[in-house]
Design a protein around this motif. Structure first.
Motif, PDB file in Angstrom:
ATOM      1  N   ASN A  78       0.809  -1.215   0.000  1.00 26.64           N
ATOM      2  CA  ASN A  78       0.000   0.000   0.000  1.00 26.64           C
ATOM      3  C   ASN A  78       0.845   1.269   0.000  1.00 26.64           C
ATOM      4  N   VAL A  79       1.981   1.264   0.682  1.00 24.50           N
ATOM      5  CA  VAL A  79       2.879   2.429   0.642  1.00 24.50           C
ATOM      6  C   VAL A  79       3.413   2.617  -0.775  1.00 24.50           C
ATOM      7  N   LYS A  81       1.916   1.744  -3.574  1.00 27.64           N
ATOM      8  CA  LYS A  81       0.811   2.267  -4.380  1.00 27.64           C
ATOM      9  C   LYS A  81       0.565   3.743  -4.068  1.00 27.64           C
ATOM     10  N   TYR A  82       0.629   4.113  -2.807  1.00 23.72           N
ATOM     11  CA  TYR A  82       0.438   5.504  -2.395  1.00 23.72           C
ATOM     12  C   TYR A  82       1.499   6.394  -3.043  1.00 23.72           C
ATOM     13  N   GLU A  83       2.772   5.971  -2.937  1.00 24.07           N
ATOM     14  CA  GLU A  83       3.871   6.778  -3.482  1.00 24.07           C
ATOM     15  C   GLU A  83       3.790   6.866  -5.006  1.00 24.07           C
TER      16      GLU A  83
END
Length: 109
Positions: A78-79, A81-83
């Motif tokens: 998820n990090v 994908k966020y970045e």
């Protein structure tokens, strides 16, 4: 035929998750402490407020080592994908300063 069987297996594996209004509101945390034994991981989510000498544990999650590793992988995914969507997160390598400085001036009563 195999597609129908695969579809049926996926339907059988679905989990119906209920989320109450109270839990849906969430709990804010700006610090986490993690401990472990050979059989479990304990994650304490803490709220540390400026000018308050005592931090409070707001939630404690206890999980098996297997689930802790799954959580680690899910957070990593998820990090990433966020970045990819919003840009690099510019922190996380330095431990927080205590007391934490939230910017601005300290209030006085």
């Amino acid at each position: 035929m195999d597609d129908e069987k695969d579809k049926k297996q996926k339907e059988d594996q679905q989990i119906n998750v209920e989320l109450s209004d109270e839990v849906a509101e969430g709990i804010y945390s700006n610090l986490a402490m993690i401990a472990h034994s050979n059989s479990e991981f304990v994650i304490d989510f803490i709220r540390l407020m400026p000018g308050v000498p005592k931090a409070r544990v707001k939630s404690r999650i206890i999980m098996t080592p297997d689930h802790a590793k799954r959580l680690l992988n899910a957070l990593k995914d998820n990090v990433e994908k966020y970045e990819k969507a919003f840009g690099k997160i510019e922190s996380g390598n330095e431990p927080p300063e205590f007391p934490m400085n939230f910017g601005g001036t300290l209030g006085e009563a």
